[in-house]
Design a protein around this motif. Sequence first.
Motif, PDB file in Angstrom:
ATOM      1  N   MET A  75       0.760  -1.229  -0.040  1.00  0.00           N
ATOM      2  CA  MET A  75       0.016   0.037  -0.098  1.00  0.00           C
ATOM      3  C   MET A  75       0.877   1.143   0.198  1.00  0.00           C
ATOM      4  N   GLU A  76       1.964   1.217   0.557  1.00  0.00           N
ATOM      5  CA  GLU A  76       3.022   2.240   0.902  1.00  0.00           C
ATOM      6  C   GLU A  76       3.762   2.344  -0.651  1.00  0.00           C
ATOM      7  N   SER A  77       4.129   1.408  -1.287  1.00  0.00           N
ATOM      8  CA  SER A  77       5.088   1.379  -2.345  1.00  0.00           C
ATOM      9  C   SER A  77       4.318   1.377  -3.860  1.00  0.00           C
ATOM     10  N   HIS A  78       3.042   0.696  -3.698  1.00  0.00           N
ATOM     11  CA  HIS A  78       2.204   0.427  -4.851  1.00  0.00           C
ATOM     12  C   HIS A  78       0.881   0.687  -4.652  1.00  0.00           C
ATOM     13  N   ALA A  79       0.531   1.844  -3.933  1.00  0.00           N
ATOM     14  CA  ALA A  79      -0.967   2.039  -3.544  1.00  0.00           C
ATOM     15  C   ALA A  79      -1.824   2.146  -4.900  1.00  0.00           C
ATOM     16  N   MET A  80      -1.664   2.953  -5.958  1.00  0.00           N
ATOM     17  CA  MET A  80      -2.293   2.758  -6.997  1.00  0.00           C
ATOM     18  C   MET A  80      -2.692   1.446  -7.709  1.00  0.00           C
ATOM     19  N   LEU A  81      -1.661   0.525  -7.649  1.00  0.00           N
ATOM     20  CA  LEU A  81      -1.798  -0.696  -8.296  1.00  0.00           C
ATOM     21  C   LEU A  81      -2.600  -1.569  -7.624  1.00  0.00           C
ATOM     22  N   LEU A  82      -2.436  -1.521  -6.114  1.00  0.00           N
ATOM     23  CA  LEU A  82      -3.012  -2.430  -5.225  1.00  0.00           C
ATOM     24  C   LEU A  82      -4.650  -2.178  -4.946  1.00  0.00           C
ATOM     25  N   ASN A  83      -4.845  -0.710  -5.084  1.00  0.00           N
ATOM     26  CA  ASN A  83      -6.357  -0.141  -4.930  1.00  0.00           C
ATOM     27  C   ASN A  83      -7.016  -0.415  -5.953  1.00  0.00           C
ATOM     28  N   PHE A  84      -6.454  -0.311  -7.240  1.00  0.00           N
ATOM     29  CA  PHE A  84      -7.280  -0.530  -8.655  1.00  0.00           C
ATOM     30  C   PHE A  84      -7.566  -1.888  -8.535  1.00  0.00           C
ATOM     31  N   CYS A  85      -6.630  -2.758  -8.258  1.00  0.00           N
ATOM     32  CA  CYS A  85      -7.017  -4.250  -8.185  1.00  0.00           C
ATOM     33  C   CYS A  85      -8.264  -4.565  -7.463  1.00  0.00           C
ATOM     34  N   PHE A  86      -8.193  -4.242  -6.222  1.00  0.00           N
ATOM     35  CA  PHE A  86      -9.347  -4.064  -5.362  1.00  0.00           C
ATOM     36  C   PHE A  86     -10.606  -3.540  -5.767  1.00  0.00           C
ATOM     37  N   ILE A  87     -10.338  -2.407  -6.491  1.00  0.00           N
ATOM     38  CA  ILE A  87     -11.611  -1.914  -7.386  1.00  0.00           C
ATOM     39  C   ILE A  87     -12.259  -2.811  -8.264  1.00  0.00           C
ATOM     40  N   GLY A  88     -11.287  -3.416  -8.918  1.00  0.00           N
ATOM     41  CA  GLY A  88     -11.760  -4.412  -9.720  1.00  0.00           C
ATOM     42  C   GLY A  88     -12.531  -5.644  -9.311  1.00  0.00           C
ATOM     43  N   LEU A  89     -12.105  -6.142  -8.072  1.00  0.00           N
ATOM     44  CA  LEU A  89     -12.938  -7.114  -7.418  1.00  0.00           C
ATOM     45  C   LEU A  89     -14.162  -6.667  -7.240  1.00  0.00           C
ATOM     46  N   VAL A  90     -14.398  -5.406  -6.558  1.00  0.00           N
ATOM     47  CA  VAL A  90     -15.619  -4.595  -6.121  1.00  0.00           C
ATOM     48  C   VAL A  90     -16.409  -4.819  -7.250  1.00  0.00           C
ATOM     49  N   LEU A  91     -16.067  -4.127  -8.449  1.00  0.00           N
ATOM     50  CA  LEU A  91     -16.835  -4.055  -9.726  1.00  0.00           C
ATOM     51  C   LEU A  91     -17.391  -5.648 -10.349  1.00  0.00           C
ATOM     52  N   GLY A  92     -16.494  -6.572 -10.361  1.00  0.00           N
ATOM     53  CA  GLY A  92     -16.743  -7.604 -10.662  1.00  0.00           C
ATOM     54  C   GLY A  92     -17.806  -8.442  -9.643  1.00  0.00           C
ATOM     55  N   SER A  93     -17.983  -7.859  -8.712  1.00  0.00           N
ATOM     56  CA  SER A  93     -18.920  -8.704  -7.793  1.00  0.00           C
ATOM     57  C   SER A  93     -20.339  -7.981  -7.867  1.00  0.00           C
ATOM     58  N   ILE A  94     -20.326  -6.823  -8.436  1.00  0.00           N
ATOM     59  CA  ILE A  94     -21.813  -5.947  -8.496  1.00  0.00           C
ATOM     60  C   ILE A  94     -22.821  -6.676  -9.159  1.00  0.00           C
ATOM     61  N   PRO A  95     -22.461  -7.415 -10.341  1.00  0.00           N
ATOM     62  CA  PRO A  95     -23.778  -8.065 -11.150  1.00  0.00           C
ATOM     63  C   PRO A  95     -24.332  -9.112 -10.320  1.00  0.00           C
ATOM     64  N   SER A  96     -23.554  -9.880  -9.579  1.00  0.00           N
ATOM     65  CA  SER A  96     -23.992 -10.856  -8.711  1.00  0.00           C
ATOM     66  C   SER A  96     -24.751 -10.431  -7.486  1.00  0.00           C
ATOM     67  N   ILE A  97     -24.725  -9.311  -6.699  1.00  0.00           N
ATOM     68  CA  ILE A  97     -25.210  -8.852  -5.799  1.00  0.00           C
ATOM     69  C   ILE A  97     -26.544  -8.110  -6.362  1.00  0.00           C
ATOM     70  N   TYR A  98     -26.669  -7.710  -7.382  1.00  0.00           N
ATOM     71  CA  TYR A  98     -27.767  -7.121  -8.151  1.00  0.00           C
ATOM     72  C   TYR A  98     -28.566  -8.200  -8.443  1.00  0.00           C
ATOM     73  N   LYS A  99     -28.145  -9.122  -9.107  1.00  0.00           N
ATOM     74  CA  LYS A  99     -29.107 -10.359  -9.454  1.00  0.00           C
ATOM     75  C   LYS A  99     -29.655 -10.742  -8.186  1.00  0.00           C
ATOM     76  N   LYS A 100     -29.006 -10.995  -7.056  1.00  0.00           N
ATOM     77  CA  LYS A 100     -29.550 -11.559  -5.844  1.00  0.00           C
ATOM     78  C   LYS A 100     -30.981 -10.474  -5.085  1.00  0.00           C
ATOM     79  N   ALA A 101     -30.172  -9.246  -5.447  1.00  0.00           N
ATOM     80  CA  ALA A 101     -31.303  -8.129  -5.075  1.00  0.00           C
ATOM     81  C   ALA A 101     -32.573  -8.081  -5.884  1.00  0.00           C
ATOM     82  N   ARG A 102     -32.471  -8.561  -7.200  1.00  0.00           N
ATOM     83  CA  ARG A 102     -33.685  -8.628  -8.013  1.00  0.00           C
ATOM     84  C   ARG A 102     -34.354  -9.998  -8.276  1.00  0.00           C
TER      85      ARG A 102
END
Length: 269
Positions: A75-102
């Motif tokens: 996080m200290e040396s490559h914060a942008m890379l690590l955070n963008f990877c985590f953002i990718g994880l979040v974005l990829g999970s959204i369709p599945s959560i929305y499907k459960k909600a609907r």
Amino acid sequence: MEHIKNFIYGALIGIANAIPGVSGGTMAVILNIYDKILYAVSLKNLKKHLMFLIPLALGAIAGIFALSNVIVSLMESHAMLLNFCFIGLVLGSIPSIYKKARDQKLKTRNLILGIIAFAFMIFISYLNQDQIANKSLADFGGISLWLCLWLFAAVAISTIAMILPGISGSLMMLLMGVYAVVMEAVANIDLLLMIPIGLGVATGLVVGIKVIKKMLRFHPQALYFIILGLVAGSIFAIYPGFAVSGEGFLSLGGMVIFAFLAHLLSSRK
């Protein structure tokens, strides 16, 4: 093989919980085991699911104590890379959560709850953490009854937050000014402070899981829209900014790859 997989899943959840701004609950949703954990952690179901919970818990402990330092260093040396990877994880999970909600007919009030949860996460993400009181034990004047009571309450609230996807338990402790004290107590194995901290964790788990399980049973669409809002809103909390550079484009590539992986994991039955 199943035990090894659950251990790895637990380690990922533990790492996520150890980093302020990142949620272990979100990681559980991404791995598609959030509901399973909630159902397993009860007196009625505990014995039947021990072979699932034990490697998961051991993995979480290993993730917190053994691997989180590596992640914090990244996080200290490559914060942008690590955070963008985590953002990718979040974005990829959204369709599945929305499907459960609907899964049920859409109710407007449940959609509004999701919007409120999303707005709450945006509010949390724009708080200036540098101005948040986060005192050490010495700053609190040493151990006192008031500090123990405040630790109990703050840790209980943070644990409930930790159970909810999108909200970081570590970030909640940071917001309530006890993150440094809790980290000191864990690092130094301060048994006197570990008592109110342990009681706070236990209370938060019992109360949080009970409330969420009732919502999952009686108001599933409301719960999933709240989860959707919290998870989607967590992107604002972890977005590190973008720089046009080699690491910047590598970060975008990492986001796409991790979004694809998260979609595969969260869409599993």
